[in-house]
Design a protein around this motif. Sequence first.
Motif, PDB file in Angstrom:
ATOM      1  N   GLU A  63     -21.147 -58.195 -25.333  1.00 57.19           N
ATOM      2  CA  GLU A  63     -21.436 -57.531 -23.946  1.00 57.19           C
ATOM      3  C   GLU A  63     -22.565 -56.466 -24.203  1.00 57.19           C
ATOM      4  O   GLU A  63     -23.631 -56.678 -23.748  1.00 57.19           O
ATOM      5  N   ASP A  64     -22.119 -55.705 -25.108  1.00 57.25           N
ATOM      6  CA  ASP A  64     -22.980 -54.428 -25.513  1.00 57.25           C
ATOM      7  C   ASP A  64     -24.211 -55.173 -26.007  1.00 57.25           C
ATOM      8  O   ASP A  64     -25.267 -54.574 -25.963  1.00 57.25           O
ATOM      9  N   LEU A  65     -24.156 -56.114 -26.789  1.00 55.77           N
ATOM     10  CA  LEU A  65     -25.462 -56.651 -27.593  1.00 55.77           C
ATOM     11  C   LEU A  65     -26.251 -57.275 -26.599  1.00 55.77           C
ATOM     12  O   LEU A  65     -27.365 -57.234 -26.805  1.00 55.77           O
ATOM     13  N   GLU A  81     -10.506 -59.084 -27.185  1.00 54.77           N
ATOM     14  CA  GLU A  81     -10.953 -58.287 -26.098  1.00 54.77           C
ATOM     15  C   GLU A  81     -12.165 -57.180 -26.741  1.00 54.77           C
ATOM     16  O   GLU A  81     -13.231 -57.088 -26.038  1.00 54.77           O
ATOM     17  N   GLU A  82     -11.902 -56.983 -27.929  1.00 52.69           N
ATOM     18  CA  GLU A  82     -12.890 -56.081 -28.774  1.00 52.69           C
ATOM     19  C   GLU A  82     -14.187 -56.749 -28.951  1.00 52.69           C
ATOM     20  O   GLU A  82     -15.462 -56.607 -28.866  1.00 52.69           O
ATOM     21  N   TRP A  83     -13.873 -58.047 -29.273  1.00 55.21           N
ATOM     22  CA  TRP A  83     -15.248 -58.933 -29.711  1.00 55.21           C
ATOM     23  C   TRP A  83     -16.063 -59.137 -28.561  1.00 55.21           C
ATOM     24  O   TRP A  83     -17.303 -59.157 -28.486  1.00 55.21           O
TER      25      TRP A  83
END
Length: 81
Positions: free
Chosen positions: A76-78, A69-71
């Motif tokens: 998504e942020d990138l 989930e963190e990955w």
Amino acid sequence: MATFTSSLPQELLDQLAKTASELKIPKNKLIQKALQRYLIQIEKAQFAQSFERAANDPDMLEIAEEGIEEWFQILEDLEKE
């Protein structure tokens, strides 16, 4: 190099001598190479078994799911940048 002494069945010794002769390498080198390969196979099998155990461990699955989930959030942020 250390010396190691062992007993082997005659049939295996005959096969060792024949194979070493065919490959034109000393018997001790053939034994050394065979043992190295066998130990690597054992190590790989143990590594695979550890993954199988982890795959069936509820705590490990939870940690992996949290990590994925963190990955996905990082990806998504990138993409937004």
